[in-house]
Scaffold this motif. Sequence first.
Motif, PDB file in Angstrom:
ATOM      1  N   PRO A  41       0.310  -2.849   4.811  1.00 29.58           N
ATOM      2  CA  PRO A  41      -0.423  -1.484   4.947  1.00 29.58           C
ATOM      3  C   PRO A  41       0.905  -0.663   5.760  1.00 29.58           C
ATOM      4  O   PRO A  41       1.880  -1.162   6.040  1.00 29.58           O
ATOM      5  CB  PRO A  41      -1.448  -1.579   6.253  1.00 29.58           C
ATOM      6  N   ASN A  44      -0.074   5.138   1.949  1.00 30.78           N
ATOM      7  CA  ASN A  44      -1.615   5.298   1.683  1.00 30.78           C
ATOM      8  C   ASN A  44      -2.304   4.724   2.671  1.00 30.78           C
ATOM      9  O   ASN A  44      -1.769   3.822   3.317  1.00 30.78           O
ATOM     10  CB  ASN A  44      -1.940   4.859   0.425  1.00 30.78           C
ATOM     11  N   LYS A  45      -3.336   5.357   3.190  1.00 25.94           N
ATOM     12  CA  LYS A  45      -4.412   4.718   3.759  1.00 25.94           C
ATOM     13  C   LYS A  45      -4.357   5.325   5.231  1.00 25.94           C
ATOM     14  O   LYS A  45      -3.364   4.997   6.163  1.00 25.94           O
ATOM     15  CB  LYS A  45      -4.553   3.403   3.802  1.00 25.94           C
ATOM     16  N   THR A  46      -5.544   6.003   5.704  1.00 24.66           N
ATOM     17  CA  THR A  46      -5.709   6.206   7.177  1.00 24.66           C
ATOM     18  C   THR A  46      -5.880   5.052   7.850  1.00 24.66           C
ATOM     19  O   THR A  46      -6.278   4.122   7.238  1.00 24.66           O
ATOM     20  CB  THR A  46      -6.459   7.423   7.446  1.00 24.66           C
ATOM     21  N   GLU A  51      -9.508   4.030   6.762  1.00 29.16           N
ATOM     22  CA  GLU A  51      -9.519   3.703   5.287  1.00 29.16           C
ATOM     23  C   GLU A  51      -8.741   2.079   5.051  1.00 29.16           C
ATOM     24  O   GLU A  51      -9.278   1.478   4.294  1.00 29.16           O
ATOM     25  CB  GLU A  51      -8.639   4.581   4.460  1.00 29.16           C
ATOM     26  N   ALA A  52      -7.873   1.969   5.662  1.00 36.70           N
ATOM     27  CA  ALA A  52      -7.351   0.540   5.710  1.00 36.70           C
ATOM     28  C   ALA A  52      -8.133  -0.356   6.128  1.00 36.70           C
ATOM     29  O   ALA A  52      -8.153  -1.553   5.473  1.00 36.70           O
ATOM     30  CB  ALA A  52      -6.128   0.675   6.466  1.00 36.70           C
ATOM     31  N   LEU A  83      -4.602  -0.740  -4.057  1.00 35.90           N
ATOM     32  CA  LEU A  83      -5.463  -0.015  -3.034  1.00 35.90           C
ATOM     33  C   LEU A  83      -7.068   0.153  -3.186  1.00 35.90           C
ATOM     34  O   LEU A  83      -7.820   0.912  -2.399  1.00 35.90           O
ATOM     35  CB  LEU A  83      -4.822   1.468  -3.328  1.00 35.90           C
ATOM     36  N   LEU A  93     -10.863  -0.987   3.548  1.00 31.43           N
ATOM     37  CA  LEU A  93     -10.204  -1.703   2.476  1.00 31.43           C
ATOM     38  C   LEU A  93      -9.918  -3.246   2.586  1.00 31.43           C
ATOM     39  O   LEU A  93     -10.597  -4.132   1.936  1.00 31.43           O
ATOM     40  CB  LEU A  93      -8.982  -1.171   1.936  1.00 31.43           C
ATOM     41  N   TRP A 127       0.820  -1.295  -0.070  1.00 33.46           N
ATOM     42  CA  TRP A 127       0.030   0.119  -0.127  1.00 33.46           C
ATOM     43  C   TRP A 127       0.847   1.200   0.033  1.00 33.46           C
ATOM     44  O   TRP A 127       0.298   2.436  -0.463  1.00 33.46           O
ATOM     45  CB  TRP A 127      -0.817   0.126   1.268  1.00 33.46           C
TER      46      TRP A 127
END
Length: 252
Positions: A42, A13-15, A18-19, A238, A22, A10
């Motif tokens: 992550p 990326n991704k808070t 969000e993670a 993502l 996903l 990843w």
Amino acid sequence: MRMPLIAGNWKMNKTVGEAVQLVEELKKLVADVKDVEIAVAPPFTALYPVAQALKGSNIKLAAQDVFWEDSGAYTGEISPVMLKDLGCQYVIVGHSERRQYFGETNETVNRKVKAVLRHGMRPIMCVGEKLEEREAGKTMEVVKDHVVGGLEGLSEEEMERVVIAYEPVWAIGTGRTATPQQAQEVHQFIRELLAEMFSKETAERVRIQYGGSIKPENIAGLMAQPDIDGGLVGGASLQAESFAKIVKFYER
Ligand code: PGA
């Protein structure tokens, strides 16, 4: 028979929210997958919540990097003990972005590979040439340097737990994938090199992933090659749907 490994890198990326969203989506989409090992990597900040969300699923947890010491005064670093504690089974080591922006060298890669193995996890060691190196006909030379340097001092038993990711730098995030033939040529070269460095048996057991602009549209062609044992997927990991399609490459 080598079990294919498809891992999502990843990157930065991704808070947390969000993670988790996903992986919740991904879990459902790949719940029926049996013959492909699946992992997600992550960012460090999302490892714990993602580990919780993955409990009982067929998706494994990976980290994107690690420091080689177990603990101590190394401000900002994350140790293999910490990653193991969170349930990481894989750790990406020596990604080209780390080599390019963060001064990673074969020597630091080698220390990290050994630290990951020492703690019972599996390193995904990335190797690959830059565009100018390919154009200068130096692909195999560069790949050999990364492989030999990164794996120095490993026993055969340790080597069997290593995954190698061949990621031509010119194919990463560029939309320009290596053709299946271009990738196969380097994968075969790596396997022959491993046979020389370790043994034929060990070389046959090691998984070699391809990485660089993998998409649902090109994964099947890559996976059809005899020495390509999976993929390290950046951008297309993502989104749950595209990553799930890549994991289910055998349906394409
Ligand atoms: P990409 O990245 O799929 O976005 O090209 C691959 C990687 O860097 O691991």
